[in-house]
Design a protein around this motif. Structure first.
Motif, PDB file in Angstrom:
ATOM      1  N   LEU A 158      -5.108   4.257   4.394  1.00  0.00           N
ATOM      2  CA  LEU A 158      -4.265   5.440   4.311  1.00  0.00           C
ATOM      3  C   LEU A 158      -4.841   6.562   5.169  1.00  0.00           C
ATOM      4  O   LEU A 158      -6.030   6.576   5.482  1.00  0.00           O
ATOM      5  CB  LEU A 158      -4.155   5.916   2.856  1.00  0.00           C
ATOM      6  N   ASP A 159      -3.988   7.504   5.531  1.00  0.00           N
ATOM      7  CA  ASP A 159      -4.503   8.686   6.221  1.00  0.00           C
ATOM      8  C   ASP A 159      -5.053   9.671   5.190  1.00  0.00           C
ATOM      9  O   ASP A 159      -5.058   9.405   3.980  1.00  0.00           O
ATOM     10  CB  ASP A 159      -3.426   9.327   7.108  1.00  0.00           C
ATOM     11  N   LEU A 160      -5.541  10.799   5.680  1.00  0.00           N
ATOM     12  CA  LEU A 160      -6.150  11.802   4.801  1.00  0.00           C
ATOM     13  C   LEU A 160      -5.213  12.206   3.680  1.00  0.00           C
ATOM     14  O   LEU A 160      -5.612  12.311   2.513  1.00  0.00           O
ATOM     15  CB  LEU A 160      -6.543  13.022   5.640  1.00  0.00           C
ATOM     16  N   TRP A 161      -3.959  12.430   4.003  1.00  0.00           N
ATOM     17  CA  TRP A 161      -2.994  12.936   3.020  1.00  0.00           C
ATOM     18  C   TRP A 161      -2.594  11.849   2.038  1.00  0.00           C
ATOM     19  O   TRP A 161      -2.398  12.113   0.849  1.00  0.00           O
ATOM     20  CB  TRP A 161      -1.797  13.528   3.753  1.00  0.00           C
ATOM     21  N   GLY A 162      -2.507  10.615   2.527  1.00  0.00           N
ATOM     22  CA  GLY A 162      -2.203   9.514   1.633  1.00  0.00           C
ATOM     23  C   GLY A 162      -3.313   9.267   0.641  1.00  0.00           C
ATOM     24  O   GLY A 162      -3.061   9.020  -0.546  1.00  0.00           O
ATOM     25  N   LEU A 163      -4.567   9.341   1.111  1.00  0.00           N
ATOM     26  CA  LEU A 163      -5.687   9.121   0.195  1.00  0.00           C
ATOM     27  C   LEU A 163      -5.784  10.252  -0.817  1.00  0.00           C
ATOM     28  O   LEU A 163      -6.124  10.017  -1.984  1.00  0.00           O
ATOM     29  CB  LEU A 163      -6.993   9.005   0.977  1.00  0.00           C
ATOM     30  N   THR A 164      -5.465  11.470  -0.400  1.00  0.00           N
ATOM     31  CA  THR A 164      -5.464  12.596  -1.341  1.00  0.00           C
ATOM     32  C   THR A 164      -4.421  12.380  -2.424  1.00  0.00           C
ATOM     33  O   THR A 164      -4.683  12.609  -3.607  1.00  0.00           O
ATOM     34  CB  THR A 164      -5.195  13.915  -0.595  1.00  0.00           C
ATOM     35  N   ALA A 165      -3.228  11.948  -2.030  1.00  0.00           N
ATOM     36  CA  ALA A 165      -2.185  11.661  -3.019  1.00  0.00           C
ATOM     37  C   ALA A 165      -2.602  10.510  -3.923  1.00  0.00           C
ATOM     38  O   ALA A 165      -2.432  10.562  -5.146  1.00  0.00           O
ATOM     39  CB  ALA A 165      -0.872  11.334  -2.309  1.00  0.00           C
ATOM     40  N   LEU A 166      -3.171   9.467  -3.322  1.00  0.00           N
ATOM     41  CA  LEU A 166      -3.566   8.295  -4.107  1.00  0.00           C
ATOM     42  C   LEU A 166      -4.608   8.655  -5.159  1.00  0.00           C
ATOM     43  O   LEU A 166      -4.610   8.068  -6.244  1.00  0.00           O
ATOM     44  CB  LEU A 166      -4.122   7.207  -3.174  1.00  0.00           C
ATOM     45  N   HIS A 167      -5.466   9.611  -4.862  1.00  0.00           N
ATOM     46  CA  HIS A 167      -6.510   9.999  -5.823  1.00  0.00           C
ATOM     47  C   HIS A 167      -5.921  10.286  -7.197  1.00  0.00           C
ATOM     48  O   HIS A 167      -6.336   9.720  -8.211  1.00  0.00           O
ATOM     49  CB  HIS A 167      -7.270  11.210  -5.299  1.00  0.00           C
ATOM     50  N   ASP A 168      -4.925  11.172  -7.259  1.00  0.00           N
ATOM     51  CA  ASP A 168      -4.336  11.508  -8.561  1.00  0.00           C
ATOM     52  C   ASP A 168      -3.474  10.377  -9.105  1.00  0.00           C
ATOM     53  O   ASP A 168      -3.375  10.201 -10.329  1.00  0.00           O
ATOM     54  CB  ASP A 168      -3.503  12.784  -8.450  1.00  0.00           C
ATOM     55  N   LEU A 169      -2.842   9.608  -8.213  1.00  0.00           N
ATOM     56  CA  LEU A 169      -2.008   8.496  -8.659  1.00  0.00           C
ATOM     57  C   LEU A 169      -2.831   7.381  -9.283  1.00  0.00           C
ATOM     58  O   LEU A 169      -2.297   6.538 -10.008  1.00  0.00           O
ATOM     59  CB  LEU A 169      -1.198   7.944  -7.477  1.00  0.00           C
ATOM     60  N   VAL A 170      -4.138   7.376  -9.013  1.00  0.00           N
ATOM     61  CA  VAL A 170      -5.040   6.383  -9.598  1.00  0.00           C
ATOM     62  C   VAL A 170      -5.806   6.947 -10.782  1.00  0.00           C
ATOM     63  O   VAL A 170      -5.861   6.339 -11.861  1.00  0.00           O
ATOM     64  CB  VAL A 170      -6.033   5.865  -8.526  1.00  0.00           C
ATOM     65  N   THR A 171      -6.414   8.114 -10.589  1.00  0.00           N
ATOM     66  CA  THR A 171      -7.333   8.619 -11.611  1.00  0.00           C
ATOM     67  C   THR A 171      -6.608   9.083 -12.871  1.00  0.00           C
ATOM     68  O   THR A 171      -7.178   9.008 -13.964  1.00  0.00           O
ATOM     69  CB  THR A 171      -8.174   9.776 -11.057  1.00  0.00           C
ATOM     70  N   ILE A 172      -5.385   9.558 -12.751  1.00  0.00           N
ATOM     71  CA  ILE A 172      -4.678  10.030 -13.947  1.00  0.00           C
ATOM     72  C   ILE A 172      -4.236   8.864 -14.834  1.00  0.00           C
ATOM     73  O   ILE A 172      -4.524   8.856 -16.032  1.00  0.00           O
ATOM     74  CB  ILE A 172      -3.503  10.946 -13.568  1.00  0.00           C
ATOM     75  N   PRO A 173      -3.555   7.838 -14.290  1.00  0.00           N
ATOM     76  CA  PRO A 173      -3.213   6.701 -15.167  1.00  0.00           C
ATOM     77  C   PRO A 173      -4.362   5.737 -15.397  1.00  0.00           C
ATOM     78  O   PRO A 173      -4.300   4.909 -16.312  1.00  0.00           O
ATOM     79  CB  PRO A 173      -2.061   6.021 -14.416  1.00  0.00           C
ATOM     80  N   GLY A 174      -5.415   5.791 -14.557  1.00  0.00           N
ATOM     81  CA  GLY A 174      -6.560   4.912 -14.750  1.00  0.00           C
ATOM     82  C   GLY A 174      -6.367   3.530 -14.170  1.00  0.00           C
ATOM     83  O   GLY A 174      -6.955   2.562 -14.658  1.00  0.00           O
ATOM     84  N   SER A 175      -5.585   3.435 -13.092  1.00  0.00           N
ATOM     85  CA  SER A 175      -5.283   2.125 -12.517  1.00  0.00           C
ATOM     86  C   SER A 175      -5.089   2.231 -11.017  1.00  0.00           C
ATOM     87  O   SER A 175      -4.188   2.945 -10.553  1.00  0.00           O
ATOM     88  CB  SER A 175      -4.021   1.537 -13.159  1.00  0.00           C
ATOM     89  N   LEU A 176      -5.892   1.503 -10.261  1.00  0.00           N
ATOM     90  CA  LEU A 176      -5.701   1.458  -8.812  1.00  0.00           C
ATOM     91  C   LEU A 176      -4.417   0.722  -8.458  1.00  0.00           C
ATOM     92  O   LEU A 176      -3.718   1.094  -7.512  1.00  0.00           O
ATOM     93  CB  LEU A 176      -6.908   0.776  -8.155  1.00  0.00           C
ATOM     94  N   VAL A 177      -4.088  -0.303  -9.214  1.00  0.00           N
ATOM     95  CA  VAL A 177      -2.861  -1.051  -8.949  1.00  0.00           C
ATOM     96  C   VAL A 177      -1.638  -0.165  -9.140  1.00  0.00           C
ATOM     97  O   VAL A 177      -0.710  -0.173  -8.317  1.00  0.00           O
ATOM     98  CB  VAL A 177      -2.779  -2.310  -9.830  1.00  0.00           C
TER      99      VAL A 177
END
Length: 237
Positions: A158-177
């Motif tokens: 991912l680019d910088l902005w995608g990884l920033t978005a992914l951070h909350d999309l993973v850490t809040i629900p607790g799932s990388l998938v």
């Protein structure tokens, strides 16, 4: 002594192209991060959305009402300098992914988890070539290192902005998938939130829910949806 508060000092908010991206201007001033770095944004859509947050401020500046601005600041000041470390950290969520840990009882909860989680585990195995190992109860399960490496590759691509978005999309629900499923368009942010709360909702059905827990859950949902919006607004083309 009264607390110091930031006040609105500008009249007009505008956007314009700058340095292979877009910038927001408050009157004749370029918007910068708290660390005084130029806030250069990847798309006009994201610049306009952030400009709208600043235009909506009244006499007092309220940072909590500017989630996209705060996310952009984090991207530039926190994620950019440690991009690989962030990708590593998110991969650790895959190693203990929520979807891998299943209830041992009661049967109704086991079925709910399977109905919502199995399709995403199957999706990860096929689309991401990253099959997760499943366990029941709290006994840890070691994930296949090759599968984790493929999940990390998805994040690191991912680019910088995608990884920033992914951070909350993973850490809040607790799932990388779940986070990657939102990025890939397999599910929405709201669906990821619902899927991550199956255990919590089951307990609410049995014991009830208090107002504080309800507000906390709503706050997590909003944060996930803002991360999803950041992802879409930051896409070029």
């Amino acid at each position: 002594m009264s607390e110091w508060k930031a006040r609105r000092f500008w009249k007009a908010v505008s956007t314009r192209p700058a340095d292979e991206g877009w910038e927001v201007r408050l009157d004749d001033r370029q918007l910068r991060t708290p660390g005084k770095q130029p806030l250069i944004l990847p798309t006009e859509d994201l610049a306009q959305a952030i400009a709208a947050e600043w235009q909506a401020q009244e006499a007092e500046i309220l940072p909590h009402t500017m989630p996209l601005t705060r996310a952009a600041n984090s991207a530039i000041e926190k994620v950019a300098p440690q991009f690989e470390a962030v990708a590593d950290m998110l991969t650790e969520y895959g190693a203990t992914d929520l979807l891998s840990y299943r209830a041992t009882e009661p049967e109704v909860l086991i079925r709910r988890q399977a109905d919502s989680w199995d399709p995403l585990v199957d999706w990860a195995a096929v689309e991401l070539r990253a099959p997760l190992r499943i366990t029941h109860g709290v006994i840890p399960v070691d994930q296949d290192p090759a599968a984790l490496q493929r999940l990390r590759a998805e994040a690191a691509a991912l680019d910088l902005w995608g990884l920033t978005a992914l951070h909350d999309l993973v850490t809040i629900p607790g799932s990388l998938v779940l986070g990657l499923a939102v990025i890939r368009g397999r599910i929405t942010g709201a669906e990821a939130h619902r899927i991550s709360r199956i255990d919590e909702e089951f307990q609410i059905e049995r014991w009830g829910e208090d107002e504080e827990a309800r507000e906390a859950a709503q706050g997590r949902l909003m944060a996930i949806e803002w991360a999803e919006r950041l992802w879409h607004l930051s896409r070029r083309g």
